[in-house]
Design a protein around this motif. Structure first.
Motif, PDB file in Angstrom:
ATOM      1  N   ARG A 173       3.173   7.781  10.491  1.00 36.48           N
ATOM      2  CA  ARG A 173       2.819   8.365  11.787  1.00 36.48           C
ATOM      3  C   ARG A 173       3.660   9.607  12.084  1.00 36.48           C
ATOM      4  N   ILE A 174       4.928   9.598  11.677  1.00 32.45           N
ATOM      5  CA  ILE A 174       5.771  10.777  11.868  1.00 32.45           C
ATOM      6  C   ILE A 174       5.277  11.930  10.998  1.00 32.45           C
ATOM      7  N   LEU A 175       4.937  11.633   9.753  1.00 30.60           N
ATOM      8  CA  LEU A 175       4.406  12.674   8.875  1.00 30.60           C
ATOM      9  C   LEU A 175       3.129  13.278   9.450  1.00 30.60           C
ATOM     10  N   TRP A 176       2.247  12.428   9.977  1.00 29.45           N
ATOM     11  CA  TRP A 176       1.010  12.939  10.574  1.00 29.45           C
ATOM     12  C   TRP A 176       1.320  13.851  11.760  1.00 29.45           C
ATOM     13  N   SER A 177       2.312  13.446  12.567  1.00 32.15           N
ATOM     14  CA  SER A 177       2.652  14.252  13.735  1.00 32.15           C
ATOM     15  C   SER A 177       3.198  15.626  13.347  1.00 32.15           C
ATOM     16  N   LEU A 178       3.758  15.721  12.133  1.00 30.40           N
ATOM     17  CA  LEU A 178       4.289  16.995  11.649  1.00 30.40           C
ATOM     18  C   LEU A 178       3.252  17.786  10.848  1.00 30.40           C
ATOM     19  N   GLY A 179       2.020  17.290  10.823  1.00 26.75           N
ATOM     20  CA  GLY A 179       0.941  18.030  10.190  1.00 26.75           C
ATOM     21  C   GLY A 179       0.716  17.735   8.721  1.00 26.75           C
ATOM     22  N   VAL A 214       0.859  -1.171   0.000  1.00 32.86           N
ATOM     23  CA  VAL A 214       0.000   0.000   0.000  1.00 32.86           C
ATOM     24  C   VAL A 214       0.898   1.224   0.000  1.00 32.86           C
ATOM     25  N   ASP A 215       0.670   2.110  -0.973  1.00 32.78           N
ATOM     26  CA  ASP A 215       1.454   3.333  -1.075  1.00 32.78           C
ATOM     27  C   ASP A 215       0.641   4.509  -0.553  1.00 32.78           C
ATOM     28  N   ARG A 216       1.287   5.369   0.202  1.00 32.02           N
ATOM     29  CA  ARG A 216       0.686   6.643   0.605  1.00 32.02           C
ATOM     30  C   ARG A 216       1.653   7.744   0.200  1.00 32.02           C
ATOM     31  N   LYS A 217       1.127   8.768  -0.442  1.00 32.12           N
ATOM     32  CA  LYS A 217       1.981   9.832  -0.962  1.00 32.12           C
ATOM     33  C   LYS A 217       1.658  11.155  -0.281  1.00 32.12           C
ATOM     34  N   TYR A 218       2.704  11.933  -0.076  1.00 33.55           N
ATOM     35  CA  TYR A 218       2.577  13.226   0.581  1.00 33.55           C
ATOM     36  C   TYR A 218       3.342  14.255  -0.248  1.00 33.55           C
ATOM     37  N   VAL A 219       2.716  15.384  -0.514  1.00 30.63           N
ATOM     38  CA  VAL A 219       3.389  16.494  -1.180  1.00 30.63           C
ATOM     39  C   VAL A 219       3.693  17.538  -0.114  1.00 30.63           C
ATOM     40  N   ASP A 251      14.204  18.908   5.866  1.00 31.42           N
ATOM     41  CA  ASP A 251      15.223  18.710   6.900  1.00 31.42           C
ATOM     42  C   ASP A 251      14.590  18.371   8.245  1.00 31.42           C
ATOM     43  N   GLN A 252      13.453  18.995   8.567  1.00 32.60           N
ATOM     44  CA  GLN A 252      12.765  18.669   9.818  1.00 32.60           C
ATOM     45  C   GLN A 252      12.309  17.224   9.822  1.00 32.60           C
TER      46      GLN A 252
END
Length: 273
Positions: free
Chosen positions: A218-224, A27-32, A39-40
């Motif tokens: 989960r890390i991406l979600w935590s960063l908004g 399963v792929d999830r993509k974020y732009v 860097d964060q």
């Protein structure tokens, strides 16, 4: 994405990455996300124990993909309408290592992506040889997609970008980070932009895991950050061809590609084979 931040990661070899997280069915999830925010993200991932693919001392690699479609753009149109039995056909070249593959992606159960591929002579990366067409026909047939004639396929779009690949031991998953994104039409004709689009201000992060969200998600979600509907092929085609219907990618097109993403008044074949 600074080289200094990439140096903070422990390395993983290609052999070990394939052994532990090949994930051909996934399963792929993509974020732009803005390139200024990378860097964060990388700092948090490094602290979480992620490892980075390293080959011959390099950690950021140049990719080129050539996408093939029918004259009426079946691959694009099936993706645009969210059909279950959709497909994507491309060659992928790893410019730093000089290797190329023909890849056929289809949709499996529960919205998973199934990718089949075989190695190509790099000189054949921009064409479909008779062997390549036979391979495409077999893979599509096995996936239940029999409406596509491989003889009608031709190259329509090329993408180029730089990619870093991360492995996350805690979830046995991986993620890719693509920067310096460029799209080029194969037949630009009198296209007003010259058939070329560059987007250095954005990056595409793609997580690849089983059905469950990965540690990177989960890390991406935590960063908004939240997943976006984006396909390098389909979004690039829609951005360069505003007459194509693109509701599925409307938000990304409007925000990151300067193109309103609503329905169109005309829908016509664009490219002849």
């Amino acid at each position: 994405m600074s080289a200094a931040v990439l140096d903070d990661f422990a390395a993983i070899s290609l052999t070990e990455l394939v052994e532990r997280a090949s994930l051909q069915t996934r399963v792929d999830r993509k974020y732009v996300i803005p390139s200024t925010g990378l860097d964060q993200l990388l700092t948090v991932l490094a602290a979480d124990g992620a490892r980075i693919l390293e080959i011959d001392g390099e950690r950021d690699f140049a990719y080129e993909s050539v996408y093939f479609d029918t004259p009426d753009l079946s691959s694009f149109r099936l993706a645009a309408t969210g059909r279950r039995r959709r497909f994507k056909i491309r060659s992928r070249s790893y410019l730093d290592t000089g290797s190329s593959y023909l890849e056929v992606k289809t949709r499996g159960g529960r919205s998973s992506t199934v990718k089949e591929r075989h190695e190509l002579d790099p000189d054949d990366a921009r064409v479909l040889t008779p062997c390549g067409r036979e391979y495409v026909g077999e893979v599509l047939g096995d996936a239940g997609i029999r409406s596509v004639d491989p003889e009608e396929l031709s190259p329509v779009l090329t993408t180029r970008y730089s990619r870093a690949t991360l492995f996350v031991p805690s979830s046995e998953s991986r993620a890719t980070i693509d920067t310096r994104l460029v799209w080029e039409l194969e037949d630009a004709g009198d296209h007003p932009t010259g058939g070329r689009l560059e987007r250095p201000a954005i990056s595409v992060v793609e997580t690849k895991s089983g059905n469950r969200a990965s540690a990177v998600d989960r890390i991406l979600w935590s960063l908004g950050h939240r997943p976006s509907s984006i396909s390098k092929y389909a979004t690039g085609m829609a951005a360069l061809h505003p007459e194509l219907s693109a509701n599925r990618w409307g938000r990304v097109l409007a925000r990151d590609f300067d193109r309103p993403g609503g329905p169109t008044t005309a829908s016509r074949p664009l490219l002849a084979a």
